[in-house]
Design an enzyme around this catalytic site. Structure first.
Site, PDB file in Angstrom:
ATOM      1  N   ASP A   1       9.890   3.981 -12.033  1.00 48.81           N
ATOM      2  CA  ASP A   1      10.816   4.554 -13.002  1.00 48.81           C
ATOM      3  C   ASP A   1      11.585   5.708 -12.377  1.00 48.81           C
ATOM      4  OD1 ASP A   1      11.665   4.716 -15.863  1.00 48.81           O
ATOM      5  OD2 ASP A   1      10.780   6.715 -15.711  1.00 48.81           O
TER       6      ASP A   1
ATOM      7  N   GLU B   1      -1.644  -1.122   3.421  1.00 52.41           N
ATOM      8  CA  GLU B   1      -3.095  -1.167   3.589  1.00 52.41           C
ATOM      9  C   GLU B   1      -3.711  -2.354   2.837  1.00 52.41           C
ATOM     10  OE1 GLU B   1      -4.591   2.519   2.119  1.00 52.41           O
ATOM     11  OE2 GLU B   1      -3.244   3.747   3.344  1.00 52.41           O
TER      12      GLU B   1
END
Length: 576
Positions: free
Chosen positions: A234, A285
């Site tokens: 956002d 990751e």
């Protein structure tokens, strides 16, 4: 013919060693998000399982099979984290939990498992520009002294004037009114001011503070560890403010979220890119090609593409496309610009027509009066189109959009042809922009009315109780999923057909080739094996023999038709 070829993706660097790192990542250029159709779920309005009038996570779980049958690839969930709900969840009080009105973390885990079992990925809305004023950090800041570490997490400043009674600058809130609120200090005296680019209950974080950055990286990992496939970010063009917080006078004709000729000093600052490069490393990751999508109201598109460089985010909403009129020349221009700008950085263009902040495109594309982003529509608005005529144009626009190379976003209910709800009574409205502007802006409630699932019933299948947090129109049953499911020519079946053909013909990865010499108001292009012809004009035009018709936004246009009516798009295959 002019050929538009998106650039190939830059090589993806090897992910750091980790127990979560995939052994064999997808080859660069084949990642799922490059071709995905992502369906936005506005949780409070999707489906309500417990009958309290507010949609919830169990309701979403119930509705996921319908979305899998529709043919989308992923769902994006608007905020469901703990919040006082003063701005429909975009005011977060706890970033690591589910608000009780929506369910529990166990419900979220079940939602992810159900979605994955159906072949759908799950994207979560993250709100990093600001928190709720109920957030423990902000409550600690109010209790602390000026200059304290607690206040350093937000943008507290001394006021101007001899007694500090004037705000630090002249900034206005996106929701109307000034963007600063003064606090009372512990001894009861008037104190500092804090910045809130949105509502006064949404204080902005200070993203120059390393503690804020570390906190959000940990929040990312919390949700990634639960199987979340990515984040819609956002206000991804916010967070960093221009140094010195200079005064700014906005252009009143531009939208509330920026994206105009001049960025406000609280949007579009270069420092945001350092944040997203760090977030990119966090996502690397994890396996499964996790994604970041930017809500970045910036222009031109060549500048927006900076948000999706190879080491930053994967996607950015194409707001210039959603803001383009139903006009052939304007559409061709923004399509060319989009493919060139995003392709230059190895990213897919994304295409979007509606979301929870925009007047639904079923209504918006046929308006005959100006309607700036954020203004909304209401009983006193002018230029509201006749619903059936507006639906025809919207179906044509959707048929055009879903043929374009790259990714696409759908907003819940557009596959049903839902229009903007214009006649909401003032007492039912909940958007803070309506109240902060004393009703001058109607705001965004009209696109957030709950979905109709069944043609009958007090809440049209949204729930069994008949309760609804926003009133549903009495004629909502004609748009219900049950009324359109399996009905030839319905908007729902049109979307299903288009999504099936899009996947079957690999349009998302194909090259776009324009057909020149069309009649005024007509767009024609070939993408992969499909030729698309759209008539944006007001008169029927001859339909060239580009092949056999496989889809039409107007059910009356069938294979062998010689004329293409106004506000109609067709897909054809196998050139004659």
């Amino acid at each position: 013919m002019t050929e538009i070829r998106p650039a190939s993706a830059a090589a993806v660097a090897a992910a750091p060693a980790s127990h979560r790192t995939p052994a064999a990542p997808t080859a660069p250029g084949d990642e799922w998000w490059r071709s995905a159709v992502i369906y936005q779920i506005y949780p409070r309005s999707f489906r309500d399982a417990n009958g309290d009038g507010i949609g919830d996570l169990p309701g979403i779980i119930d509705g996921l099979p319908a979305l899998a049958r529709l043919g989308v690839d992923a769902v994006w969930l608007s905020p469901f984290m703990t919040s006082p709900q003063r701005d429909a969840g975009y005011d977060v009080a706890d970033y690591r939990d589910v608000d009780p009105i929506f369910g529990t973390l166990a419900d979220y885990d079940r939602l992810v498992a159900t979605a994955h079992a159906l072949g759908l990925r799950v994207i979560v809305d993250l709100v990093p520009n600001h928190s709720s004023s109920d957030h423990p950090w902000f409550q600690a800041a109010l209790a602390a002294a000026p200059g304290s570490p607690e206040r350093a997490r937000y943008l507290f400043r001394d006021g101007r004037g001899v007694d500090g009674s004037e705000p630090p600058n002249n900034w206005d809130s996106v929701f109307g009114g000034r963007a600063w609120t003064r606090v009372s200090e512990a001894d009861g005296t008037p104190g500092q001011w804090y910045l809130h680019v949105f509502d006064s209950t949404q204080p902005d974080f200070d993203w120059t503070n390393p503690e804020v950055r570390a906190e959000f990286e940990d929040i990312l990992r919390f949700w990634l560890d639960r199987g979340t496939d990515g984040f819609r970010v956002d206000v991804a063009h916010g967070m960093i403010k221009e140094e010195g917080l200079p005064d700014f006078v906005p252009n009143p004709s531009e939208g509330s979220m920026g994206g105009g000729e001049q960025d406000p000093p609280f949007f579009g600052q270069d420092g945001v890119h350092e944040i997203y490069r760090a977030w990119h490393r966090v996502l690397e990751e994890y396996d499964g090609e996790r994604v970041l999508c930017a809500e970045a109201w910036v222009s031109p598109l060549s500048r927006m593409a900076r948000w999706v460089r190879p080491d930053e985010m994967q996607q950015a909403f194409n707001f210039p496309y959603s803001g383009t009129d139903w006009d052939a020349a304007a559409l061709r221009s923004v399509i060319d610009e989009s493919l060139a700008a995003f392709g230059a950085v190895g990213a897919p263009s994304t295409w979007v027509l509606s979301n929870h902040d925009l007047v639904r495109h079923t209504t918006r594309l046929s308006l005959t009066a100006e309607n700036p982003q954020g203004a909304g529509l209401g009983p006193r608005s002018v230029g509201i189109p006749e619903p059936e005529q507006a639906l025809g144009r919207a179906r044509a626009a959707s048929s055009l959009m879903l043929a374009l190379p790259g990714g696409a976003y759908l907003y819940q209910g557009e596959e049903l042809g839902l229009p903007e709800v214009v006649d909401l009574p003032d007492e039912a409205r909940q958007d803070p922009s309506f109240f902060r502007t004393n009703g001058e802006r109607y705001g965004r409630d009209g696109c957030r009315v709950p979905l109709p699932w069944e043609a009958t019933g007090a809440a049209f299948g949204f729930n069994d109780s008949g309760a609804s947090w926003l009133p549903m129109p009495g004629d909502w049953g004609r748009y219900a999923r049950s009324a359109q499911d399996g009905v030839e020519g319905s908007t729902l079946e049109l979307y299903r057909t288009l999504l099936h053909l899009r996947r079957e013909h690999g349009l998302a990865h194909a090259h776009l080739v324009w057909h020149e010499g069309q009649a005024p108001g007509v767009l024609a292009f070939t993408v992969g094996a499909v030729t698309v012809v759209a008539n944006t004009g007001s008169n029927p035009v001859s339909l060239p023999g580009y092949g056999s018709l496989v889809a039409s936004s107007d059910p009356s246009v069938t294979d062998g038709a010689e004329l293409l009516p106004p506000d109609t798009t067709v897909w054809l295959t196998g050139a004659a």
